[in-house]
Write a protein that holds these residues in place. Structure first.
Motif, PDB file in Angstrom:
ATOM      1  N   ASP A 287       0.858  -1.184   0.000  1.00 28.64           N
ATOM      2  CA  ASP A 287       0.000   0.000   0.000  1.00 28.64           C
ATOM      3  C   ASP A 287       0.894   1.233   0.000  1.00 28.64           C
ATOM      4  O   ASP A 287       1.919   1.265   0.661  1.00 28.64           O
ATOM      5  CB  ASP A 287      -0.877  -0.003   1.254  1.00 28.64           C
ATOM      6  N   THR A 288       0.499   2.255  -0.755  1.00 29.19           N
ATOM      7  CA  THR A 288       1.315   3.469  -0.805  1.00 29.19           C
ATOM      8  C   THR A 288       0.767   4.560   0.125  1.00 29.19           C
ATOM      9  O   THR A 288       1.155   5.710   0.034  1.00 29.19           O
ATOM     10  CB  THR A 288       1.354   4.048  -2.231  1.00 29.19           C
ATOM     11  N   LYS A 289      -0.131   4.185   1.022  1.00 33.22           N
ATOM     12  CA  LYS A 289      -0.786   5.230   1.800  1.00 33.22           C
ATOM     13  C   LYS A 289       0.141   5.937   2.786  1.00 33.22           C
ATOM     14  O   LYS A 289      -0.180   7.019   3.254  1.00 33.22           O
ATOM     15  CB  LYS A 289      -2.025   4.697   2.520  1.00 33.22           C
ATOM     16  N   TYR A 290       1.275   5.292   3.120  1.00 31.70           N
ATOM     17  CA  TYR A 290       2.157   5.946   4.102  1.00 31.70           C
ATOM     18  C   TYR A 290       3.293   6.737   3.475  1.00 31.70           C
ATOM     19  O   TYR A 290       4.114   7.297   4.190  1.00 31.70           O
ATOM     20  CB  TYR A 290       2.735   4.904   5.067  1.00 31.70           C
ATOM     21  N   ILE A 291       3.363   6.761   2.143  1.00 31.08           N
ATOM     22  CA  ILE A 291       4.451   7.525   1.533  1.00 31.08           C
ATOM     23  C   ILE A 291       3.893   8.793   0.904  1.00 31.08           C
ATOM     24  O   ILE A 291       2.688   9.032   0.895  1.00 31.08           O
ATOM     25  CB  ILE A 291       5.226   6.691   0.492  1.00 31.08           C
ATOM     26  N   GLY A 292       4.802   9.615   0.355  1.00 26.39           N
ATOM     27  CA  GLY A 292       4.385  10.875  -0.266  1.00 26.39           C
ATOM     28  C   GLY A 292       3.808  11.820   0.774  1.00 26.39           C
ATOM     29  O   GLY A 292       4.140  11.762   1.952  1.00 26.39           O
ATOM     30  N   LEU A 293       2.924  12.707   0.293  1.00 30.18           N
ATOM     31  CA  LEU A 293       2.296  13.647   1.217  1.00 30.18           C
ATOM     32  C   LEU A 293       1.223  12.951   2.048  1.00 30.18           C
ATOM     33  O   LEU A 293       0.992  13.287   3.201  1.00 30.18           O
ATOM     34  CB  LEU A 293       1.634  14.794   0.452  1.00 30.18           C
ATOM     35  N   GLY A 294       0.518  12.024   1.413  1.00 33.50           N
ATOM     36  CA  GLY A 294      -0.544  11.320   2.120  1.00 33.50           C
ATOM     37  C   GLY A 294      -1.849  12.092   2.227  1.00 33.50           C
ATOM     38  O   GLY A 294      -2.645  11.836   3.131  1.00 33.50           O
ATOM     39  N   ILE A 295      -2.047  13.025   1.301  1.00 35.64           N
ATOM     40  CA  ILE A 295      -3.276  13.841   1.361  1.00 35.64           C
ATOM     41  C   ILE A 295      -4.549  12.985   1.352  1.00 35.64           C
ATOM     42  O   ILE A 295      -5.473  13.253   2.148  1.00 35.64           O
ATOM     43  CB  ILE A 295      -3.317  14.877   0.215  1.00 35.64           C
ATOM     44  N   PRO A 296      -4.649  11.947   0.485  1.00 37.30           N
ATOM     45  CA  PRO A 296      -5.913  11.177   0.489  1.00 37.30           C
ATOM     46  C   PRO A 296      -6.235  10.594   1.868  1.00 37.30           C
ATOM     47  O   PRO A 296      -7.404  10.633   2.292  1.00 37.30           O
ATOM     48  CB  PRO A 296      -5.647  10.063  -0.540  1.00 37.30           C
ATOM     49  N   THR A 297      -5.225  10.092   2.569  1.00 30.98           N
ATOM     50  CA  THR A 297      -5.494   9.543   3.901  1.00 30.98           C
ATOM     51  C   THR A 297      -5.902  10.654   4.869  1.00 30.98           C
ATOM     52  O   THR A 297      -6.774  10.452   5.723  1.00 30.98           O
ATOM     53  CB  THR A 297      -4.249   8.809   4.440  1.00 30.98           C
TER      54      THR A 297
END
Lengths: 432, 432
Positions: A287-297
């Motif tokens: 899952d890529t939810k913890y990388i980048g900016l994480g705006i969707p989460t």
């Protein structure tokens, strides 16, 4: 002297010794704020737009995360080769403010922009405020040279750059202006640069939003309960948790930074190792939810049930990313940490989930940067005036309970948060 | 020492040396804020309710204004006979904060309450914040005695009382909390009392609004334009005018106070003379719009065309009322001055009249008390987050252009507003 003459004298004194100097001061800083604000606001627009494309590209080409270690090497090498004079980032701005030595090299701006974009392209976990503030500070400080400004004016110019960068990157002009004054010394706020900061923050935000039409994510707290005593009592444990999370975040980042510096002597190798761990964990979790900016989460945390450990995962990923030498800011990950922790707390604390997420969003940031008033204003600018008291109280509690920790190691302690620690006055966070 | 033992030690140190002291601190101030906040919030509720009745009575029995000089004598006599130890009012709170000597006598609270109600009953022009702050400070300071608090805690208790009084009398908890920190020293803000202030302000406001069901006037700014560069440029002259009006207000009040003190030796006669002039002018003008709190005119200034000189009339009436020794605050008259001046400026400045009135409402207050952040928050709490940047910039400009003047003569100058006046640092406003 007759009364009439005395009054005339007083009036003349007021006009020539007060009004005209104040008008001159306002005109001077209006001009500087217009120039610096427009430049920094435009830089933020460029940054936010590129960041959007880079994030889109990564999310549609997930294989690129495999190259995170190589991207890390590249960032490390660039900074090692060209950026040793600007590698201290936000701390460098603070140190130049306290003890002005030499003008911040302009290359800080393109280097941090490139480093941040590469970090996000390859899937590091990082934010934006460091980049915005460093671009703002570096651009603004060039005017010290061009306008031949003296030491006090230079301090204002750096403040103006920080205000402009922060305001434009988050779309929160009041928070940006107050942040630039508040982050300088823990527990104290001074007003010398208040007008320049407000002007620059407002102009930079307008440049980014009004001229370049870059829009910011909107968050919504649909229902705010009455602020009765029971709810006050529930805000207290929430604020304490946000403060402790901020502390964990700051300490983890410093720990990894210290650890990598100690274990790996050649700087460009540090983000390689960090990149390997992060990339491996992405494919392990799937899952890529913890990388980048994480705006969707962050957006999800205002309305959906999320795993309770999301905030811990984000702290781990971000501290590893930044501690190993990738570039970017800490603030959006702090928003993420706070919003998801608020979301998790809604299982225990009987307040609306959106309110808890919003409180966490700004409070963890407040605890990690020691800026409760800027964060209160930010909460109001993002979520409206209605949840203001919940947000304000949570930010103040998080500020207190993060203790003398923070993401900026060079931050000076002006007034210790608790009188038990008076000996810490005048020290830097990193010295504790 | 093994790593495991070292980590355990660090963890223990964190728990026992940081977390538990912070929890104890929070618990202590929560209890104090609950008690003081409830008491002060209730006092504000009593005050606001009585003030409402007194104002109603005066407006339906206008002949009572004829007795303003007699009411003035009565107030002057009471303070001369029983109140010499509390007659310095807000300045006394500031001086006790800077240099703690003796506990504020509790009688400050009933005396200022009675004095203010009589002032309003007979038709003086005055406000409410002085009364609320003095009731708050006096009630809170009794806990110094009862809880045997030390000097530093006592400073916090006074701050807590001010925050509670201000927050509850205007229904603006965030502004109240920040005002209590910000009014202490011009150009500086310290965070030692931030948590107690927030707690007390929120609790006092809830006690007044939520328990005693006292409601505050609502103001509306229906349209807020985009904050483009042209509008920024229009806010600047408006903010400058608000600052100069604040200066005129402060200087006039001090002038009349000085003049009456010099010319009339027996204090109870001072408000008699002031009362004669004000009563005569009311019957001469044939309108009561410039006396009392003036809330109806403040409300009108958001939507109707008003005479341009309204703000000057209010400054004259209020400075005469307070300078001659009547009681009450300055803040509602400052709101009046700012809102009507904003209304008048709408003839020249192409911004919506409600926005200009709202900007003036808080900005003149900001200039006269030197508290731009509290006033920005107040503007947001009263008018919503949308006009926030207009209000913030206007408050900061008014702060700068009021110069080193203000309604509180004892206010210390911490950071001069313009570097040209560095020599004024550490002086009190009244010493300039």
């Amino acid at each position: 002297m007759s009364n009439r003459n005395r009054n005339l004298l007083l009036f003349n004194k007021f006009i020539f010794k007060e009004l005209i100097p104040n008008l001159a001061y306002t005109a001077k800083w209006l001009v500087l704020a217009l120039i610096i604000g427009s430049l920094v606001g435009s830089a933020s627009a460029l940054f936010l737009t590129s960041l959007y494309w880079v994030t889109q590209y990564r999310e549609t080409h997930l294989w690129i995360i495999l190259f995170l270690p190589i991207g890390g090497f590249f960032i490390g090498w660039i900074y090692h080769r060209f950026g040793t004079s600007v590698v201290k980032g936000n701390n460098q701005l603070l140190e130049e403010y306290y003890n002005p030595l030499k003008i911040i090299p302009l290359k800080m701006a393109p280097l941090v922009l490139l480093g941040t974009l590469l970090t996000h392209l390859f899937g590091g976990s990082a934010g934006r405020e460091g980049t915005a503030i460093q671009m703002g500070g570096a651009i603004a400080d060039q005017f010290t040279k061009w306008f031949n400004l003296k030491s006090d004016d230079r301090k204002m110019v750096i403040t103006v750059g920080v205000a402009a960068g922060f305001a434009s990157v988050f779309g929160t002009p009041l928070a940006g202006a107050v942040f630039a004054l508040e982050w300088l010394i823990i527990g104290r706020l001074r007003y010398e640069s208040i007008l320049p900061s407000f002007l620059a923050a407002i102009i930079a935000n307008y440049a980014c939003e009004g001229i370049w039409l870059v829009h910011h994510t909107e968050y919504l707290i649909p229902t705010v309960p009455v602020f009765d005593i029971i709810n006050v009592l529930w805000v207290i444990p929430a604020g304490i948790c946000f403060g402790l999370a901020a502390r964990l975040f700051s300490k983890s980042t410093h720990f990894w930074s210290y650890y990598f510096n100690k274990k790996i002597k050649y700087p460009p190798f540090r983000p390689v190792v960090g990149g390997v761990i992060i990339a491996a964990s992405v494919f392990l979790i799937g899952d890529t939810k913890y990388i980048g900016l994480g705006i969707p989460t962050i957006v999800d945390s205002f309305s959906q049930d999320l795993p309770w450990y999301d905030f811990l995962m984000k702290i781990a990923k971000t501290s590893l990313t930044l501690g190993s030498g990738f570039k970017g800011g800490e603030v959006t990950p702090l928003f993420y940490t706070g919003a998801t922790l608020g979301n998790a707390l809604s299982a225990i604390i009987p307040l609306p989930v959106a309110l808890l997420a919003g409180m966490g969003f700004v409070s963890v940031f407040s605890g990690a940067t020691n800026t409760p008033l800027a964060c209160t204003l930010m909460g109001i600018e993002l979520f409206g005036a209605e949840p203001g008291v919940f947000i304000g109280l949570a930010c103040v509690l998080a500020y207190l309970f993060s203790g003398h920790s923070g993401i900026y190691n060079s931050q000076l302690i002006g007034s210790p948060k608790n009188r038990k620690f008076l000996r810490r006055k005048g020290k830097k966070i990193g010295q504790l």
